[in-house]
Scaffold this motif. Structure first.
Motif, mmCIF file in Angstrom:
data_model
loop_
_atom_site.group_PDB
_atom_site.id
_atom_site.type_symbol
_atom_site.label_atom_id
_atom_site.label_comp_id
_atom_site.label_asym_id
_atom_site.label_seq_id
_atom_site.Cartn_x
_atom_site.Cartn_y
_atom_site.Cartn_z
ATOM 1 N N ARG A 31 97.215 11.233 94.800
ATOM 2 C CA ARG A 31 98.238 11.155 93.743
ATOM 3 C C ARG A 31 99.662 11.168 94.284
ATOM 4 O O ARG A 31 100.617 11.096 93.512
ATOM 5 C CB ARG A 31 98.042 12.310 92.761
ATOM 6 N N ASN A 32 99.819 11.257 95.576
ATOM 7 C CA ASN A 32 101.160 11.213 96.171
ATOM 8 C C ASN A 32 101.516 9.812 96.657
ATOM 9 O O ASN A 32 102.523 9.622 97.330
ATOM 10 C CB ASN A 32 101.248 12.196 97.343
ATOM 11 N N SER A 37 104.444 9.408 93.672
ATOM 12 C CA SER A 37 105.071 10.494 94.439
ATOM 13 C C SER A 37 106.419 10.898 93.853
ATOM 14 O O SER A 37 106.929 11.988 94.154
ATOM 15 C CB SER A 37 105.240 10.084 95.908
ATOM 16 N N SER A 38 107.014 10.024 93.028
ATOM 17 C CA SER A 38 108.322 10.323 92.433
ATOM 18 C C SER A 38 108.194 10.959 91.047
ATOM 19 O O SER A 38 109.198 11.290 90.426
ATOM 20 C CB SER A 38 109.166 9.047 92.331
ATOM 21 N N ASN A 41 104.702 16.791 88.280
ATOM 22 C CA ASN A 41 103.317 17.203 88.054
ATOM 23 C C ASN A 41 102.983 17.236 86.567
ATOM 24 O O ASN A 41 101.854 16.944 86.167
ATOM 25 C CB ASN A 41 103.070 18.579 88.675
#
Length: 203
Positions: A31-32, A37-38, A41
């Motif tokens: 998920r990064n 990644s930007s 969560n």
């Protein structure tokens, strides 16, 4: 077809195929990866955002993969039934991807400027594709072709975004600034090129 046109055709097809399969990476990487990644969560855990995101990239990838085939006049004239089938799949893919893209556009990295760019792109992609469908239903072939050129120019923003973004990051040294600019730069020049192509065809 001239040599220069053949080269451009091959390049367009190569980029469309490569980026068309690109969404598959999001199912293989963590998920990064990439744009994820930007994201916060909180957003990544939002079910509706995830549905919108994956709907957008999957159906957008399908549209990109198959759309370029439709512009070959020889293929189109010799395979009218297949052309129609591909056209229906393209149209349905675009409608799903553009609506989802408009939805997730409100959460675009870069704030309101980036959001406005991506939402505008989604609206234009939806509108031009819908108009292309309505025109062919009315047997207005020339208008159908014009709107399809604009539609695929908007679709090709998936490619031009990935060309412009690293260049803008190098120029500004900042992802947020680059992404805000590319939200507009990935599609406005495409539509200008589409307009010039249509004008040339009409001459």
């Amino acid at each position: 077809m001239s040599l220069s046109k053949k080269i451009l055709w091959i390049l367009m097809a190569a980029f469309a195929i490569a980026i068309g399969f690109y969404p598959a990476i999001y199912f293989l990487a963590d998920r990064n990866f990439g744009l994820l990644s930007s994201k916060s969560n909180e957003l990544l855990s939002n079910v509706f955002w995830n549905i919108g995101f994956y709907t957008h990239i999957i159906f957008g990838g399908i549209a990109l993969l198959i759309g370029w085939v439709q512009f070959g006049s020889k293929f189109r004239n010799q395979n009218l039934k297949l052309h129609k089938v591909i056209g229906i799949v393209y149209m349905m893919s675009v409608l799903c991807s553009s609506i989802a893209g408009i939805g997730i556009g409100f959460f675009a990295t870069g704030g309101i400027v980036a959001s406005s760019g991506f939402i505008s792109l989604g609206l234009i992609w939806f509108f031009t594709t819908l108009m292309a469908y309505l025109k062919i239903k009315r047997k207005q072939i020339k208008l159908h072709q014009k709107f399809m050129i604009y539609s695929y120019a908007a679709c090709f923003a998936a490619v031009t975004l990935r060309i412009w973004l690293p260049l803008l990051i190098m120029a500004f040294g900042n992802f947020i600034t680059a992404y805000t600019i590319v939200a507009w730069l990935c599609w406005i020049p495409n539509l200008i090129v589409a307009h010039l192509i249509i004008r040339r065809i009409e001459l």
